[in-house]
Design an enzyme around this catalytic site. Structure first.
Site, PDB file in Angstrom:
ATOM      1  N   LYS A   1       0.831  -1.211   0.000  1.00  0.00           N
ATOM      2  CA  LYS A   1       0.000   0.000   0.000  1.00  0.00           C
ATOM      3  C   LYS A   1       0.863   1.258   0.000  1.00  0.00           C
ATOM      4  O   LYS A   1       0.655   2.164  -0.804  1.00  0.00           O
ATOM      5  CB  LYS A   1      -0.914   0.009   1.222  1.00  0.00           C
ATOM      6  N   ASN A   2       1.857   1.311   0.886  1.00  0.00           N
ATOM      7  CA  ASN A   2       2.619   2.553   1.027  1.00  0.00           C
ATOM      8  C   ASN A   2       3.494   2.847  -0.192  1.00  0.00           C
ATOM      9  O   ASN A   2       3.923   3.974  -0.373  1.00  0.00           O
ATOM     10  CB  ASN A   2       3.462   2.535   2.310  1.00  0.00           C
TER      11      ASN A   2
ATOM     12  N   CYS B   1      -4.692   8.499   9.068  1.00  0.00           N
ATOM     13  CA  CYS B   1      -4.968   8.069  10.442  1.00  0.00           C
ATOM     14  C   CYS B   1      -4.557   9.137  11.452  1.00  0.00           C
ATOM     15  O   CYS B   1      -3.548   9.816  11.273  1.00  0.00           O
ATOM     16  CB  CYS B   1      -4.176   6.795  10.750  1.00  0.00           C
TER      17      CYS B   1
ATOM     18  N   ARG C   1       1.314  14.879  12.564  1.00  0.00           N
ATOM     19  CA  ARG C   1       1.550  14.685  11.132  1.00  0.00           C
ATOM     20  C   ARG C   1       1.729  15.982  10.344  1.00  0.00           C
ATOM     21  O   ARG C   1       1.017  16.243   9.362  1.00  0.00           O
ATOM     22  CB  ARG C   1       0.443  13.821  10.513  1.00  0.00           C
TER      23      ARG C   1
ATOM     24  N   ASP D   1       4.544   0.679  12.122  1.00  0.00           N
ATOM     25  CA  ASP D   1       3.282   0.125  11.626  1.00  0.00           C
ATOM     26  C   ASP D   1       3.033  -1.315  12.082  1.00  0.00           C
ATOM     27  O   ASP D   1       1.925  -1.830  11.926  1.00  0.00           O
ATOM     28  CB  ASP D   1       3.243   0.169  10.088  1.00  0.00           C
TER      29      ASP D   1
ATOM     30  N   ARG E   1      -8.552   0.213   4.292  1.00  0.00           N
ATOM     31  CA  ARG E   1      -7.633   1.124   3.597  1.00  0.00           C
ATOM     32  C   ARG E   1      -6.292   0.446   3.319  1.00  0.00           C
ATOM     33  O   ARG E   1      -5.549   0.882   2.444  1.00  0.00           O
ATOM     34  CB  ARG E   1      -7.386   2.379   4.446  1.00  0.00           C
TER      35      ARG E   1
HETATM   36  C1  UD1 Z   1       4.781   6.784   6.288  1.00  0.00           C
HETATM   37  C2  UD1 Z   1       3.811   5.635   6.186  1.00  0.00           C
HETATM   38  C3  UD1 Z   1       3.274   5.262   7.562  1.00  0.00           C
HETATM   39  C4  UD1 Z   1       4.418   4.998   8.535  1.00  0.00           C
HETATM   40  C5  UD1 Z   1       5.411   6.161   8.521  1.00  0.00           C
HETATM   41  C6  UD1 Z   1       6.645   5.870   9.364  1.00  0.00           C
HETATM   42  C7  UD1 Z   1       2.842   6.055   3.990  1.00  0.00           C
HETATM   43  C8  UD1 Z   1       1.638   6.437   3.206  1.00  0.00           C
HETATM   44  N1  UD1 Z   1       2.704   6.051   5.324  1.00  0.00           N
HETATM   45  O1  UD1 Z   1       4.038   7.904   6.794  1.00  0.00           O
HETATM   46  O2  UD1 Z   1       2.486   4.100   7.427  1.00  0.00           O
HETATM   47  O3  UD1 Z   1       3.890   4.890   9.847  1.00  0.00           O
HETATM   48  O4  UD1 Z   1       5.839   6.429   7.176  1.00  0.00           O
HETATM   49  O5  UD1 Z   1       7.262   4.707   8.920  1.00  0.00           O
HETATM   50  O6  UD1 Z   1       3.865   5.716   3.450  1.00  0.00           O
HETATM   51  N2  UD1 Z   1       7.338  14.602  10.236  1.00  0.00           N
HETATM   52  C9  UD1 Z   1       7.517  15.952  10.484  1.00  0.00           C
HETATM   53  N3  UD1 Z   1       7.420  16.819   9.428  1.00  0.00           N
HETATM   54  C10 UD1 Z   1       7.142  16.399   8.147  1.00  0.00           C
HETATM   55  C11 UD1 Z   1       6.969  15.007   7.918  1.00  0.00           C
HETATM   56  C12 UD1 Z   1       7.067  14.126   8.984  1.00  0.00           C
HETATM   57  O7  UD1 Z   1       7.753  16.363  11.612  1.00  0.00           O
HETATM   58  O8  UD1 Z   1       7.083  17.235   7.242  1.00  0.00           O
HETATM   59  C13 UD1 Z   1       7.420  13.642  11.377  1.00  0.00           C
HETATM   60  C14 UD1 Z   1       6.073  12.980  11.665  1.00  0.00           C
HETATM   61  O9  UD1 Z   1       5.263  13.775  12.486  1.00  0.00           O
HETATM   62  C15 UD1 Z   1       6.507  11.683  12.326  1.00  0.00           C
HETATM   63  C16 UD1 Z   1       7.808  11.342  11.608  1.00  0.00           C
HETATM   64  O10 UD1 Z   1       8.265  12.566  11.010  1.00  0.00           O
HETATM   65  O11 UD1 Z   1       6.777  11.890  13.688  1.00  0.00           O
HETATM   66  C17 UD1 Z   1       7.656  10.265  10.558  1.00  0.00           C
HETATM   67  O12 UD1 Z   1       6.831  10.706   9.523  1.00  0.00           O
HETATM   68  P1  UD1 Z   1       6.976  10.197   8.008  1.00  0.00           P
HETATM   69  O13 UD1 Z   1       8.152   9.299   7.876  1.00  0.00           O
HETATM   70  O14 UD1 Z   1       6.877  11.387   7.134  1.00  0.00           O
HETATM   71  O15 UD1 Z   1       5.660   9.348   7.855  1.00  0.00           O
HETATM   72  P2  UD1 Z   1       4.624   9.368   6.676  1.00  0.00           P
HETATM   73  O16 UD1 Z   1       5.350   9.486   5.376  1.00  0.00           O
HETATM   74  O17 UD1 Z   1       3.499  10.287   6.979  1.00  0.00           O
END
Ligand code: UD1
Length: 417
Positions: free
Chosen positions: A22-23, A116, A121, A304, A396
């Site tokens: 999915k991701n 979620c 986020r 996850d 999802r």
């Molecule tokens: C992706 C995955 C999700 C998984 C996560 C961590 C997808 C669609 N989702 O989410 O299932 O749990 O990676 O492995 O691929 N952060 C910031 N600023 C930003 C972006 C992120 O502070 O601009 C922080 C977030 O709040 C969090 C951490 O970085 O604490 C990790 O986020 P990130 O790796 O970006 O996760 P996602 O890409 O949203």
């Protein structure tokens, strides 16, 4: 409203075939619009998240042809357009259209993404990356406009190795003028899958899978054929399930190397595993040893899988711990595990699990995608009937979950009430 009803405490055996990730898929679909020709992506899972992205492709007038496991995306009639809030907020990954539209048209207009509720986020790292490439970002009541006359390469250091920011910056940079270097990039297998897809189209990306990714901008991207990697989180969920209810349960079509941290922890706990080239066979053992897991970026223990793994820890003799370092709100499954009979306390970002405890079926809620997966695993383990509401979260991310589990002997039914 859809619910799941499970009669638990049954042995599961046979084979579960794991779907495309999915991701990975939720980034590949937006990435496809960067091509100037037709692209085909296969091993695409049927999930509500992928459906939601196809709806956005319709808004952008992209021709989408979906067969059973593949999707053909053709941008010849595509027009850049604002992605309305109702589409943006359906899922987190809608934000990959920000990078892809910026890369293609030098302009993207959309709203803050959904997903979620597992933490704040923010998307600041994505936006800082776009700005470094020369874009101007404005935000008015959750509506983001990201635009520029010309994108240029830049050196970008990510304060955190964010999966989303790494992919989004790659999408914006593939057609930028000159060289972009992303330092402290995320290393997840999904990032390698997206970079390979873009390279198949003619992009020049090196270093994906390491913490430094280099992108040489190109002007034109061609047609290509690409395959989604197997879903390591779906695979991990079913392997954990096998450790609780399996009798030679085979989890097939996987890349075991993507699951190294999970498999090591399962071995430490005492789970009976046979690891093949593209499968794992797992059986329930009589006793398990306690452990501590701490979630981390890849190749660390995936956040996850933390929630499904907690269910396994309820069956371990003694005191185990789960430390969550990525998301600040990822223990919403704990009260429901306790209502099933677990003995878990949470303080700050650590859950302490005392086991083994017998689980007994009751009514629980899937508060988010992976918490929902944990409820399914717990329901299959528990004695008696478990009813799960808010099932849309689970759908999802887990393709044909009811069918796959029924095929290996589970008693699970999806009902509309
Ligand atoms: C992706 C995955 C999700 C998984 C996560 C961590 C997808 C669609 N989702 O989410 O299932 O749990 O990676 O492995 O691929 N952060 C910031 N600023 C930003 C972006 C992120 O502070 O601009 C922080 C977030 O709040 C969090 C951490 O970085 O604490 C990790 O986020 P990130 O790796 O970006 O996760 P996602 O890409 O949203």
């Amino acid at each position: 409203m859809k619910i799941l009803e499970i009669e638990g405490n049954r042995n599961l055996s046979g084979t579960i075939r794991v779907s495309g990730a999915k991701n990975s898929c939720v980034a590949l679909i937006p990435a496809a619009i960067l091509s100037d020709e037709e692209v085909t992506i296969c091993n695409v899972p049927e999930l509500t998240d992928t459906d939601a992205l196809c709806e956005i492709l319709n808004v952008l007038n992209v021709d989408v042809n979906r067969a059973s496991e593949s999707i053909v995306i053709d941008t010849k009639n595509m027009k850049n357009a604002e992605i309305a809030e109702e589409y943006s907020k359906k899922l987190r990954a809608s934000y990959y259209f920000m990078g892809a539209l910026l890369g293609k048209y030098k302009k993207a207009v959309m709203y803050f993404p959904g997903g979620c509720s597992i933490g704040a986020r923010p998307i600041d790292l994505h936006l800082k990356g776009f700005e470094a490439l020369g874009a101007k970002v404005t935000n008015e009541k959750n509506k983001y406009t990201v635009e520029t006359e010309e994108l240029h390469g830049a050196n970008i250091y990510l304060d955190f190795a964010s999966v989303g920011a790494t992919i989004n910056i790659m999408l914006a940079a593939v057609k930028a003028k000159g060289r972009t270097v992303i330092d402290n990039a995320a290393k997840e297998p999904e990032i390698v899958n997206i970079a390979t897809f873009l390279n198949n189209m003619g992009a020049k990306i090196t270093g994906a899978g390491t913490s430094t990714i280099r992108i040489e901008g190109v002007e034109y991207l061609t047609k290509c054929f690409h395959e989604v990697i197997p879903d390591r989180i779906e695979a991990g969920t079913y392997i954990i399930l096998g450790a609780l209810c399996g009798n030679k349960l085979k989890i097939d079509n996987i890349i075991p190397e993507h699951l190294d941290s999970l498999l090591s922890k399962l071995e430490e706990v005492g789970v009976d595993l046979e690891v093949g080239q593209d499968y794992v066979t797992v059986s329930k053992a009589d006793t398990y040893k306690p452990t501590t897991i701490t979630t981390a970026v890849y190749p660390g223990f995936p956040t996850d899988l933390q929630q499904p793994f907690t269910v396994l820890l309820t069956q371990v003799s003694g005191k185990s711990k789960v430390v969550e370092t990525i998301w600040e709100n990822r223990f919403m499954h704990i009260p429901y595990l306790n209502s099933l009979g677990a003995d878990i306390t949470v303080k700050n970002q650590t859950a302490t699990i005392f086991g083994p405890t017998k689980l007994k079926g009751t009514s629980v809620v899937a508060t988010d995608l992976r918490a929902g997966a944990a409820m399914v695993v717990a329901g299959l383990l528990a004695e008696g009937k478990t009813t799960i509401t808010n099932v849309e979260h689970i759908l999802r991310g887990y393709e044909k979950i009811v069918e796959k589990l029924t095929d290996v002997g589970a008693k699970i039914e999806s009902k509309e009430i």
